[in-house]
Design an enzyme around this catalytic site. Structure first.
Site, short mmCIF file in Angstrom:
data_model
loop_
_atom_site.label_atom_id
_atom_site.label_comp_id
_atom_site.label_asym_id
_atom_site.label_seq_id
_atom_site.Cartn_x
_atom_site.Cartn_y
_atom_site.Cartn_z
CG ASP A 147 -1.94 1.12 1.20
OD1 ASP A 147 -2.03 1.83 0.17
OD2 ASP A 147 -2.64 1.31 2.20
CG ASP A 188 -3.80 4.35 -2.40
OD1 ASP A 188 -3.07 3.43 -1.98
OD2 ASP A 188 -4.84 4.70 -1.81
#
Ligand SMILES: *[C@@H]1O[C@H](CO)[C@@H](O)[C@H](O)[C@H]1NC(C)=O
Ligand SMILES: *[C@@H]1O[C@H](CO)[C@@H](O)[C@H](O)[C@H]1NC(C)=O
Ligand SMILES: *[C@@H]1O[C@H](CO)[C@@H](O)[C@H](O)[C@H]1NC(C)=O
Ligand SMILES: *[C@@H]1O[C@H](CO)[C@@H](O)[C@H](O)[C@H]1NC(C)=O
Ligand SMILES: *[C@@H]1O[C@H](CO)[C@@H](O)[C@H](O)[C@H]1NC(C)=O
Ligand SMILES: *[C@@H]1O[C@H](CO)[C@@H](O)[C@H](O)[C@H]1NC(C)=O
Ligand SMILES: *[C@@H]1O[C@H](CO)[C@@H](O)[C@H](O)[C@H]1NC(C)=O
Length: 462
Positions: free
Chosen positions: A91, A306
């Site tokens: 992430d 992201d």
């Protein structure tokens, strides 16, 4: 899939010179001393990952993306003196690393903590684990998911390389399906020390501190794994791989506000345009007999890059325009959909500080309602705010190199990469900053957090 935005963002797209495609200046310097670690990241084989994690921290944009058919990218690690096997989701949009603890309360519910698939960590059985007294993990994500637990340091093994003194959380109650490995700025950490924020040594910083990479930097190559797993997506800490993009890497500042939660991995988006092939009935006919390129939105907007989000945001006006024009129909839950064939001749260009990166419209779509000939638009409209997220479906088209020391990213186009060539990777180590990356044409005009610039639909479109 269904996306629900709980609040708003507004994304923006900005603009500048358009047609500059990354040009080709390959760099094939190879270093004799290897100071990088490449890991395969792969799509989970578990079908339980139904939650997308998007945001941290309450003041930020939050958003829920419920998506039963999405992809997330995972890496394998070994943790502790006895090398306990853990799989964690990569992430770039958060900054905490945590694993499920052996006392994780939700292991029995795979929709909350799929411990059987992703592993559990028993800190008592690792002789090198050191609990950080008074520090706790209490992270919540925009999806409503979260994780709480304690924090400590231990050795982590990445592809055979042992990294000592890595700080991570050990959950006792998690609702995230998988453990997470956040590789962002420490300022985003949700670890607290006696109620105030504890800045853990973030993961890439821990690798640099341990001397296994030069500076906190990494590169991410995401691919679609639907067809074949002959080639993996990868994350490489400390280096980038010249076989994973075409043309050059262009460098851009990461807009940031020191110490604020807005300190996120991202860049400046200046516009979205669309090239259409085989349709000369609109756009500038002068540009080419068979190709038209037209602007959809222009301006200046921060966008986050992201990997923890499966889909991407767009300002609502651009979202609606693309949905109406290229998909055609909208159903009662507001999802745009249309014939998959009609998408094939359209490629969006995302313009970052003067460099435009192609994103075939098909990559922002997926099968609608189980009908293979029908595709739906996989973007999430943003209504207001200052945050826009470009997630996995965008990142499959763009190779991203992140330098957390100098606050820069470098982007390369991965559309057109021959993945057969990636079998012989060509690594360039990141020693002081990202080598051989060219400053984007408008490098000095990066978006800043003290303005309210956004993208807007160009005049004349509706
Ligand atoms: C964790 O490890 C300790 C020490 O080896 C052991 O006594 C304990 O039973 C383990 N806990 C679990 C839940 O496996
Ligand atoms: C481990 O890392 C922490 C920061 O996360 C640092 O304060 C500490 O000195 C490090 N310990 C060792 C032994 O390197
Ligand atoms: C892809 O990654 C998986 C998991 O690390 C690994 O088992 C597999 O060998 C990799 N495939 C290739 C072609 O490297
Ligand atoms: C796409 O472009 C090709 C080549 O120009 C053309 O033959 C084809 O008809 C176009 N398809 C659609 C759906 O417009
Ligand atoms: C070609 O452009 C016309 C005019 O905008 C539009 O109506 C038509 O849908 C377009 N065709 C395709 C295949 O995009
Ligand atoms: C479209 O044509 C106008 C008028 O010739 C020109 O000013 C503009 O730059 C063109 N835009 C593109 C994207 O080619
Ligand atoms: C806005 O931020 C930029 C870059 O950090 C800084 O140079 C400028 O002085 C700031 N302007 C205002 C009005 O705060």
């Amino acid at each position: 899939m269904k996306f629900v935005t709980t609040f708003s963002l507004f994304c923006v797209l900005a603009i500048q010179s358009v047609s500059s495609m990354p040009i080709s200046i390959q760099n094939s310097e190879s270093e004799s001393v290897k100071k990088f670690i490449r890991l395969n990241t792969y799509k989970s084989t578990a079908s339980t990952s139904t939650k997308r994690l998007v945001r941290r921290q309450s003041e930020d944009v939050e958003q829920t993306l419920d998506n039963s058919d999405d992809e997330a990218y995972y890496i394998d690690l070994e943790v502790g003196s006895n090398k306990q096997k853990i799989t964690a989701q990569l992430d770039t949009g958060s900054s905490d690393f945590f694993v499920f603890g052996s006392n994780e309360a939700n292991c029995g519910d795979t929709s909350k903590a799929d411990c059987a698939t992703y592993g559990k960590f028993n800190s008592s059985s690792s002789t090198t684990f050191k609990k950080l007294n008074g520090v706790s993990l209490d992270v919540s994500y925009g999806s409503g998911a979260g994780a709480t637990g304690y924090v400590g340091t231990d050795n982590v093994v990445l592809d055979g390389t042992t990294v000592s003194n890595v700080t991570f959380g050990v959950t006792t109650s998690a609702d995230t399906v998988a453990p997470l490995i956040g590789v962002g700025y420490q300022a985003l950490s949700a670890m607290t020390y006696d109620d105030s924020q504890y800045h853990s040594d973030g993961f890439p910083f821990a690798l640099a501190d341990a001397g296994v990479i030069h500076i906190p930097a990494f590169s991410v190559s995401l691919m679609d794994h639907d067809d074949t797993d002959e080639v993996n997506s990868t994350v490489t800490f400390g280096a980038y791989d010249t076989t994973r993009y075409v043309g050059s890497l262009y460098k851009m500042p990461i807009p940031h506000e020191e110490g604020k939660a807005t300190y996120r991995i991202g860049t400046t988006l200046n516009g979205i345009s669309i090239a259409s092939y085989g349709n000369s009935s609109y756009g500038n006919s002068s540009s080419s007999s068979s190709t038209t390129l037209k602007w959809i939105a222009k301006g200046s907007q921060f966008v986050q890059l992201d990997t923890g989000s499966s889909v991407s945001n767009m300002p609502v006006a651009a979202y609606d325009y693309i949905g109406k024009t290229y998909f055609g129909s909208q159903d009662s839950s507001s999802t745009y959909h249309g014939s998959c064939d009609s998408l094939k001749n359209h490629t969006l260009y995302f313009n970052f500080l003067g460099m435009a990166y192609p994103v075939p419209l098909t990559t922002l779509s997926s099968t609608y309602n189980g009908d293979d000939s029908q595709c739906q638009f996989d973007a999430v409209p943003s209504y207001s705010g200052t945050m826009c997220i470009l997630g996995d479906n965008f990142l499959k088209n763009v190779y991203v190199v992140v330098d957390l020391k100098n606050n820069e990213v470098a982007l390369g186009s991965s559309v057109g990469v021959d993945y057969a060539d990636t079998a012989s990777p060509d690594f360039v180590e990141i020693v002081d900053s990202i080598p051989n990356a060219i400053n984007a044409p408008n490098f000095d005009s990066a978006w800043t957090f003290n303005n309210s610039d956004t993208l807007s639909l160009v005049d004349g479109l509706k």
